[in-house]
Design an enzyme around this catalytic site. Structure first.
Site, mmCIF file in Angstrom:
data_model
loop_
_atom_site.group_PDB
_atom_site.id
_atom_site.type_symbol
_atom_site.label_atom_id
_atom_site.label_comp_id
_atom_site.label_asym_id
_atom_site.label_seq_id
_atom_site.Cartn_x
_atom_site.Cartn_y
_atom_site.Cartn_z
ATOM 1 N N CYS A 58 -9.722 2.051 8.093
ATOM 2 C CA CYS A 58 -10.261 2.608 7.246
ATOM 3 C C CYS A 58 -11.447 2.911 7.365
ATOM 4 C CB CYS A 58 -10.019 1.517 5.479
ATOM 5 S SG CYS A 58 -10.614 0.895 5.653
ATOM 6 N N CYS A 59 -12.569 2.533 7.854
ATOM 7 C CA CYS A 59 -14.174 3.606 6.890
ATOM 8 C C CYS A 59 -14.275 4.399 7.910
ATOM 9 C CB CYS A 59 -15.264 1.914 7.111
ATOM 10 S SG CYS A 59 -14.699 0.846 6.071
ATOM 11 N N GLU B 16 -19.135 -3.430 2.955
ATOM 12 C CA GLU B 16 -18.287 -1.677 3.353
ATOM 13 C C GLU B 16 -18.205 -1.017 3.278
ATOM 14 O OE1 GLU B 16 -13.824 -3.001 2.898
ATOM 15 O OE2 GLU B 16 -13.223 -1.891 3.549
ATOM 16 N N HIS C 147 0.992 -1.707 -0.153
ATOM 17 C CA HIS C 147 0.118 -0.103 -0.220
ATOM 18 C C HIS C 147 0.599 0.893 0.204
ATOM 19 C CE1 HIS C 147 -2.734 -3.257 1.123
ATOM 20 N NE2 HIS C 147 -3.911 -2.281 1.419
ATOM 21 N N HIS D 74 -11.438 -7.521 -5.160
ATOM 22 C CA HIS D 74 -11.729 -5.914 -3.392
ATOM 23 C C HIS D 74 -12.534 -5.456 -4.340
ATOM 24 C CE1 HIS D 74 -10.407 -3.177 -0.701
ATOM 25 N NE2 HIS D 74 -9.992 -4.320 0.347
ATOM 26 N N GLY E 58 -0.701 -2.033 -4.932
ATOM 27 C CA GLY E 58 -1.869 -3.285 -4.951
ATOM 28 C C GLY E 58 -3.194 -3.527 -4.104
ATOM 29 N N HIS E 59 -3.430 -1.905 -4.211
ATOM 30 C CA HIS E 59 -4.336 -0.859 -4.335
ATOM 31 C C HIS E 59 -4.511 0.205 -4.501
ATOM 32 C CE1 HIS E 59 -8.129 0.066 -2.126
ATOM 33 N NE2 HIS E 59 -7.877 -0.073 -0.745
ATOM 34 N N GLU F 282 -12.832 -9.022 0.486
ATOM 35 C CA GLU F 282 -13.999 -8.278 0.899
ATOM 36 C C GLU F 282 -14.075 -8.104 0.092
ATOM 37 O OE1 GLU F 282 -10.992 -5.199 3.057
ATOM 38 O OE2 GLU F 282 -11.758 -5.671 4.659
#
Lengths: 661, 661
Positions: A417-418, A337, A140, A269, A191-192, A321
């Site tokens: 993260c949320c 999510e 990340h 994801h 990767g994200h 996810e």
């Protein structure tokens, strides 16, 4: 003037939209008074009995002002970045010197933590300085960079201060020397996904084409063969940051299985996917890339018409996810999510800038008014990461397939993260209400506000007053600086099945010109013209497409933008023993016993009389041998409010006991 | 005489029951002609495109007749043991010199693989000879030993040959020197229960009390504090045989969380659980341990009244192949392992020997006629490991939470415990039909057979003729060697809701003495007396207890011992769009188009007209806006037959469209 938006942006700068709304103003206040301070405490590890964040701790170490070791997951930096972004959005509309001082100090640590070459990442700086860029699949780095860039852009736009923006431009410049198609650079990507959309923002405020090109590079490179992550995995000896043993990357997981322009089905994801789609829509708009625009449309259709819960939740499986397959939307084991719905809002918002179709705003509204605000408790201090549509608390506690489904909101998360994502989207609500294209002002959301629009050399003040979302009366006062002809486009929401009523200066207009879900009003406007826009807000029983097997024989209840839910506290467990006749008329009633006096819906349910009369030693019995169902009052509350009273079962989808169609 | 059963055993020796049955004889033939030879090929790795077993390969290496390395999982020995046990059961009733020769040769390898001290286990002999008994939690040494003992007992009882039995007694003697409460012994027990029930069998044929005591020791030691497996894990450095990294044992997984006499709720791995409960019931009967008997009753009630699928499947979650919580019986993500239902049959059979209550036989029958025989294809060469109650093949393929649910039976498995387990239970069907207690002959299953009963010095021949399971006419000819008074007890199945008809020598008896689900017939019997026992076999719609949330608003269809299923091949996908009115009368009809001419059930279903008329771009629509449902013929097939035609969706539970109770 702090507005530095370039003309191609069709959104209004946040500081030009002041929200004054019966529903949303309390959220704005909650964000300011509770959410931002609470999350600041969380980032400083000061919440008792909550999982620590380490985010500030890590930056203080990286900045050299504290001793210690890195704490938390590899991407903790991003939580702080999102919090700073939320603070910036707040400051853009509501100056607050004390809050700005905290932000400035924090930014100072970030800048101190920046390496000579521009690199910023506390994990690699503190813990593995020699491993930079060696595990993009797991670690990340570019994701965190992207969030920092978003925060820096927002902070610059809010305060005019350039230090953070400058630091992040240095970082972007450095990244541009590391990644790209040229020889000697890493031919990879994160990767994200996240930096792709962030670089577009950086381009927007700086005008620096290199940032746009770098975003394009990341989007174009993804999914090319041979797969970068497989090669990277081989190169580092088949290790994983997350688990012991060999764990071969699955390219679907981060949407690197195909070049993005060849993708049609949302896989992997969900947050990664929608962040990427958002960048794709940005780039399609800014570059006119039709193949990219077409991919966005295909992916939009797949996500929202095949793989989206009625609450705007996406990502049906906890494993990865992730998206699973078309029509597979199980309620009790949903993931949904919070960040994924926020990313869906980003995607919708960008599609609205690409082309003005109300279906994008419909989804944006659905995700915002249900999944996203439902993820936060009324007190602003508890959050859902997973947003279920059906909860049986005993099963959440004991079924090993449901560890992700929490029947009550949590204080914080190891992977948190949320919560800061919710903070930043709520604080930036003003940007989602309007877009401006050429000579048209589009009104997507019905939220009370005063906005300033600059359009073709003309300043127009808009004042929107509304009793939405509880009712459908909207009144917009249009005040151009001088009399002028332009178009006002008002959204006809998908939930509004009757033709809306339009009055201009009190005079009704019965013939509406509705294109792509927007009522187009072309006229010469005088300062102070008043548009009244009345949307019928009936209670609707919603059925799912029969391919959506999980909802067969069930209905959900919807009124306006809100999906409703049944809670055990108002009924009896098991909620599955209740059924509804969807031909009845439910009563919509303001309920002063609940915070914000929401509209609750009342009617009648059937309860299987056998639920408690039957012996628990008879798991199966011959149908027809028990007594008739009894009646029970129904009291449905807006989904976003569930779980704020006594914990218990919850259900969005309710069995029908009447099968006339 | 080969019958070596001791008096306390209330079952009949297998060789004394010759099955001649319209339904089961073909299974007996299939087991002999196909299943046993096919599985022999599988154990020899001769099935193309199937996962190899390595079982024979491993034994040949351990016996020193082949070079190579160990293959497969750590417990592959047990598959061969179960196959030998099945062969033994076949030989008991149907001598077959060629088959016996193969078995003898195989047993010879096993004996050659035995170590000097009596130890037999190919994994540890070939691969980790210095690691014996160091990881009981993971490595199944005593489990494999137990299966070998069961096979040896069966082979001795079938053939009278003592070599295998002798070898396994040597192994048991050795194990007795290693495990137990005495100082210097390992105060532990196996990670997978099995040896406990095997030692009881070894005790039965040898009369050796030490084997019974060792079984008791294993049962008594389990769950004592401190937990053996936690200590063992610490001692070996916190390693796991199965996964890299530290993986702390969960005592619930193998029922070592509590002393067994304190257990009331079935938890953990379902096969481990029911194998253990079976041994507990054996020991309770043989030792008169009332606390153990009470624990068996509590666990029986929990398993069968709270955690059992209508098909007799148990273990609702794939995570740990385990029980989850009371009433949590999701259909689409069920585990319902074949071995677990077989173990449930073992448990039921032993409870029947402990106390004669028809509820035990009801569950035994339910598991046998549905889950267990349903696990094998009509051709005898394909098997389910997981037995679902609802299948959507696309989801099985793409939902990462459903990798265990296969829409078609498989040739073999890397972990192939189930196929040879099916072989051994089918081959030993004769032992499940009767039990004898004092002067009472209990008839539990209605299966055509000729049996020889030895009771209080009296020989009685029984000839049972029946058109069951398709119809409920049973005729039993009772032939004592001389006129004598004794009791015949006939089960009144749970599914038979009307009083059965009883005729003796043609004369009807309307007043029945039914105790605990058995009709007791006390009379002086003459050779050739004929008892006719007629059970009403109506089609029943079955509803689940409302706490079983997964089945709310649904019914299953049952007729006699069979649960029925709908298949896509007879209807249309999605099956979820079909609903049924359970007040209709279904027609039961012999269907000559299907193998065995089963009774299929016919009637009417409603199909949502919208299923294909609705736009697939409208995932949600307002209820009542689509057209009325259409009618579709219903054709339900016995659950055990599903998946033998075109692959597709399957459902046991069907939505009702009629809610009168």
């Amino acid at each position: 003037m702090k507005n530095t938006a370039k003309p191609e942006s069709a959104t209004l700068p946040l500081q030009d939209v002041q929200i004054q709304d019966t529903f949303w103003s309390s959220y704005m206040d909650l964000v300011h008074q509770v959410v931002i301070p609470y999350q600041w405490d969380a980032l400083n590890d000061r919440i008792p009995d909550a999982e620590p964040s380490y985010a500030i701790h890590n930056f203080r170490i990286a900045a050299g002002v504290e001793q210690g070791s890195y704490g938390g997951l590899v991407f903790q930096d991003s939580d702080l970045a999102k919090w700073l972004e939320a603070v910036a959005y707040r400051l853009a509309t509501h100056p607050d010197p004390a809050l700005e001082e905290i932000a400035d100090e924090t930014i100072q640590f970030i800048i101190q933590a920046q390496q000579k070459d521009g690199y910023i990442n506390t994990y690699f700086t503190v813990k593995e300085p020699d491993k930079r860029w060696t595990n993009l699949h797991d670690c990340h780095e570019l994701y965190c960079a992207g969030h920092m860039m978003e925060a820096a852009v927002a902070y610059y736009e809010a305060t005019g201060k350039r230090a953070f923006l400058h630091a992040m431009c240095r970082f972007a410049d450095y990244i541009d020397t590391v990644f790209g198609p040229d020889e000697g650079k890493i031919h990879g990507y994160d990767g994200h996904q996240e930096i792709e959309l962030a670089l577009v923002k950086l381009y927007r405020v700086t005008g620096e084409q290199r940032y746009l090109r770098l975003s394009q590079y990341f989007i174009d490179a993804r999914g090319q063969q041979p797969n970068f992550f497989i090669e990277e995995w081989e190169q580092r000896g088949r290790t994983s940051h997350w688990v012991p043993g060999e764990f071969k990357p699955d390219p679907q997981y981060n949407q690197s299985h195909l070049p993005v322009r060849e993708q049609s089905t949302a896989v992997g994801h969900a947050v990664r996917a929608v962040y990427m789609y958002s960048a794709m829509a940005d780039l399609a708009r800014l570059t006119g890339d039709q193949a990219l625009a077409e991919a966005c449309r295909r992916l939009w259709n797949n996500v929202t018409k095949r793989q989206m819960y009625i609450t705007g939740g996406i990502g049906s499986t906890r494993i990865g996810e992730a998206f699973s397959l078309d029509w597979n939307l199980p309620n009790e084991r949903v993931y949904g999510e919070t960040c994924a719905s926020i990313g869906l809002i980003f995607f919708a918002h960008r599609m609205l800038q690409l082309e003005q179709k109300a279906e994008y705003a419909d989804v944006l509204e659905r995700a915002l008014y249900n999944n996203v605000i439902g993820s936060m408790s009324e007190d602003g201090k508890h959050y859902f990461y997973v947003n279920p549509l059906e909860v049986w608390p005993d099963a959440c506690a004991k079924d090993p397939e449901l560890p992700h489904v929490k029947p009550v909101r949590q204080k914080w998360f190891g992977c948190s993260c949320c919560p800061p994502n919710v903070a930043r989207i709520l604080a930036s609500l003003g940007t989602y209400i309007y877009t401006v294209n050429n000579d048209t002002i589009y009104t997507h959301l019905f939220v009370g506000n005063k906005a300033k629009v600059h359009m073709n050399g003309l300043d127009v003040l808009l004042k929107q007053e509304t009793d939405s979302p509880w009712n459908g009366n909207i009144r917009i006062t249009v005040t151009p600086e001088r009399a002028a002809a332009f178009r006002l486009a008002l959204r006809v929401p998908g939930w509004c099945k009757e033709q809306p009523t339009l009055r201009i200066n009190g005079q009704a207009h019965t013939t509406l010109q509705v294109v792509d879900g927007y009522c187009l009003i072309d006229r010469p406007w005088q300062p102070g013209d008043v548009v009244e826009w009345v949307l019928a807000m009936e209670v609707q029983f919603i059925a799912a497409h029969p391919f959506m097997r999980a909802n067969a024989g069930k209905v959900a209840i919807q009124r306006g933008p809100f999906v409703y839910a049944l809670e055990e506290v108002d009924h009896a467990a098991p909620l599955a023993s209740l059924s509804i006749n969807p031909t009845q008329l439910l009563t919509a009633r303001r309920d002063a016993s609940l915070p914000g006096e929401p509209i609750v819906l009342e009617g009648i349910l059937h309860q299987e009389a056998s639920a408690h009369a039957l012996s628990e030693d008879e798991p199966y019995h011959v149908f027809g041998t028990t007594s008739a169902p009894t009646l029970m009052p129904l009291r449905a509350v807006p989904y976003f409010m569930w779980g704020n009273r006594n914990p218990g079962e919850m259900a969005v989808w309710i069995r029908t006991n009447h099968n006339d169609y």
